[in-house]
Design a protein around this motif. Sequence first.
Motif, PDB file in Angstrom:
ATOM      1  N   ALA A 186      -9.377   3.086  -7.111  1.00 30.41           N
ATOM      2  CA  ALA A 186      -9.995   4.414  -7.182  1.00 30.41           C
ATOM      3  C   ALA A 186      -9.458   5.322  -6.084  1.00 30.41           C
ATOM      4  O   ALA A 186      -9.206   6.515  -6.309  1.00 30.41           O
ATOM      5  CB  ALA A 186     -11.521   4.278  -7.074  1.00 30.41           C
ATOM      6  N   GLU A 187      -9.259   4.774  -4.874  1.00 34.54           N
ATOM      7  CA  GLU A 187      -8.675   5.550  -3.781  1.00 34.54           C
ATOM      8  C   GLU A 187      -7.259   6.008  -4.137  1.00 34.54           C
ATOM      9  O   GLU A 187      -6.876   7.162  -3.884  1.00 34.54           O
ATOM     10  CB  GLU A 187      -8.643   4.707  -2.505  1.00 34.54           C
ATOM     11  N   ALA A 188      -6.485   5.084  -4.714  1.00 36.41           N
ATOM     12  CA  ALA A 188      -5.109   5.419  -5.101  1.00 36.41           C
ATOM     13  C   ALA A 188      -5.096   6.483  -6.184  1.00 36.41           C
ATOM     14  O   ALA A 188      -4.308   7.447  -6.127  1.00 36.41           O
ATOM     15  CB  ALA A 188      -4.392   4.153  -5.589  1.00 36.41           C
ATOM     16  N   ASP A 189      -5.982   6.332  -7.160  1.00 40.24           N
ATOM     17  CA  ASP A 189      -6.043   7.280  -8.269  1.00 40.24           C
ATOM     18  C   ASP A 189      -6.403   8.682  -7.772  1.00 40.24           C
ATOM     19  O   ASP A 189      -5.867   9.689  -8.257  1.00 40.24           O
ATOM     20  CB  ASP A 189      -7.072   6.790  -9.288  1.00 40.24           C
ATOM     21  N   ALA A 190      -7.274   8.743  -6.778  1.00 39.46           N
ATOM     22  CA  ALA A 190      -7.663  10.043  -6.216  1.00 39.46           C
ATOM     23  C   ALA A 190      -6.490  10.733  -5.542  1.00 39.46           C
ATOM     24  O   ALA A 190      -6.467  11.967  -5.422  1.00 39.46           O
ATOM     25  CB  ALA A 190      -8.809   9.854  -5.222  1.00 39.46           C
ATOM     26  N   GLU A 191      -5.503   9.952  -5.095  1.00 39.39           N
ATOM     27  CA  GLU A 191      -4.304  10.502  -4.456  1.00 39.39           C
ATOM     28  C   GLU A 191      -3.155  10.672  -5.444  1.00 39.39           C
ATOM     29  O   GLU A 191      -2.049  11.035  -5.052  1.00 39.39           O
ATOM     30  CB  GLU A 191      -3.861   9.581  -3.319  1.00 39.39           C
ATOM     31  N   GLY A 192      -3.407  10.364  -6.724  1.00 39.41           N
ATOM     32  CA  GLY A 192      -2.371  10.494  -7.737  1.00 39.41           C
ATOM     33  C   GLY A 192      -1.341   9.386  -7.691  1.00 39.41           C
ATOM     34  O   GLY A 192      -0.194   9.577  -8.093  1.00 39.41           O
ATOM     35  N   ARG A 193      -1.762   8.215  -7.206  1.00 35.17           N
ATOM     36  CA  ARG A 193      -0.833   7.084  -7.090  1.00 35.17           C
ATOM     37  C   ARG A 193      -1.391   5.875  -7.820  1.00 35.17           C
ATOM     38  O   ARG A 193      -2.591   5.791  -8.102  1.00 35.17           O
ATOM     39  CB  ARG A 193      -0.616   6.712  -5.622  1.00 35.17           C
ATOM     40  N   THR A 194      -0.513   4.919  -8.076  1.00 30.46           N
ATOM     41  CA  THR A 194      -0.954   3.633  -8.602  1.00 30.46           C
ATOM     42  C   THR A 194      -1.438   2.767  -7.448  1.00 30.46           C
ATOM     43  O   THR A 194      -1.149   3.046  -6.272  1.00 30.46           O
ATOM     44  CB  THR A 194       0.175   2.904  -9.330  1.00 30.46           C
ATOM     45  N   LEU A 195      -2.145   1.684  -7.781  1.00 28.92           N
ATOM     46  CA  LEU A 195      -2.586   0.758  -6.742  1.00 28.92           C
ATOM     47  C   LEU A 195      -1.380   0.149  -6.033  1.00 28.92           C
ATOM     48  O   LEU A 195      -1.406  -0.029  -4.802  1.00 28.92           O
ATOM     49  CB  LEU A 195      -3.453  -0.344  -7.362  1.00 28.92           C
ATOM     50  N   ALA A 196      -0.319  -0.152  -6.783  1.00 25.77           N
ATOM     51  CA  ALA A 196       0.879  -0.736  -6.161  1.00 25.77           C
ATOM     52  C   ALA A 196       1.501   0.230  -5.161  1.00 25.77           C
ATOM     53  O   ALA A 196       1.880  -0.169  -4.047  1.00 25.77           O
ATOM     54  CB  ALA A 196       1.895  -1.125  -7.236  1.00 25.77           C
ATOM     55  N   GLU A 197       1.620   1.489  -5.529  1.00 23.39           N
ATOM     56  CA  GLU A 197       2.155   2.487  -4.591  1.00 23.39           C
ATOM     57  C   GLU A 197       1.274   2.588  -3.353  1.00 23.39           C
ATOM     58  O   GLU A 197       1.772   2.674  -2.224  1.00 23.39           O
ATOM     59  CB  GLU A 197       2.227   3.857  -5.272  1.00 23.39           C
ATOM     60  N   HIS A 198      -0.017   2.597  -3.563  1.00 24.92           N
ATOM     61  CA  HIS A 198      -0.987   2.667  -2.471  1.00 24.92           C
ATOM     62  C   HIS A 198      -0.807   1.489  -1.514  1.00 24.92           C
ATOM     63  O   HIS A 198      -0.787   1.655  -0.289  1.00 24.92           O
ATOM     64  CB  HIS A 198      -2.396   2.677  -3.073  1.00 24.92           C
ATOM     65  N   ALA A 199      -0.650   0.291  -2.087  1.00 27.41           N
ATOM     66  CA  ALA A 199      -0.507  -0.926  -1.270  1.00 27.41           C
ATOM     67  C   ALA A 199       0.810  -0.937  -0.500  1.00 27.41           C
ATOM     68  O   ALA A 199       0.840  -1.329   0.681  1.00 27.41           O
ATOM     69  CB  ALA A 199      -0.593  -2.161  -2.167  1.00 27.41           C
TER      70      ALA A 199
END
Length: 317
Positions: free
Chosen positions: A274-287
């Motif tokens: 959800a945090e990643a989605d709020a930034e317009g990213r995937t979870l993998a990109e976020h990680a």
Amino acid sequence: MELKGTYMADAHRYDRSDEMFVRCGHSGVQLPKVSLGFWHNFGGVDPYERSRAITHYAFDHGITHFDLANNYGPPYGSAEETFGRLMDDDFRPYRDELFISSKAGYDMWPGPYGNWGSRKYLMASLDQSLKRMHLDYVDLFYSHRYDPLTPLEETLQALVDIVRAGKALYVGISRWPLKALKVADEYLKARDVPLLIFQDRLNMLDRQPQESGVLDYCADHGIGFISFSPLAQGILTDRYLHGIPDDSRMARNFNLKKDVLTPELQQQLQTWNAEADAEGRTLAEHALRWVLGQRGVTSVLIGASSVRQLEQNLKAV
């Protein structure tokens, strides 16, 4: 996928160099923020044309660092054999643009001289690796793991002599405890073969290098750090947000057990997603961005089973 004709690297592969490369510790080496690991998907059981496609895409997008080890496959040695074939077919003209690493330290051949950290094993293994990869030298050679029984001085002097023999330009260590890292740093520096880089697992679920003080030591002493499994073998992607897919590594119990995915972990993954989605990213990109944002980190090692997967992960940078 069949690739035909002579490979010509993309002329614009370094257009984003300022964004893509990071200096490794206090050395003259710059590494791409995202490096390509050959741990899986490049063995003798994997389609060669897929390996070609992945490595072409990687190099065309500024990934100059390919990371191997003697026993990557399966079977053992076959990832290096795949790389040797890639060198002959595609990458020979670009050898001086590539930064190639290999390692020795884990089980490789039967008997007492095919494992751990003895001088005999490290020397023999590197000679075999160079033959398989069709190279005169590697850019970086690692002691793949700490050996509690072999004197540290024996392992470290072997690394020094490997560099002096011209078989590696730099040396690194992987997964050594902090106390042994300090010995290695001082020993190698005193012999004018400074420790270039430390490799260990670091991701949002496994922060041991931070908790142990290893990452801070590397940052404070001019040693690079490269993280393997930055996506926790796929857990830190959207793959397991809603359970275990039938075709997943976890479903096959392949280096990833089903009991890892607890209800608590699944809830944490959904929170991070959800945090990643709020930034317009995937979870993998976020990680991946999380790992790259940690003090002292130079690069992350990612595997890829397809060009599409590699393309998605590169969005992190």
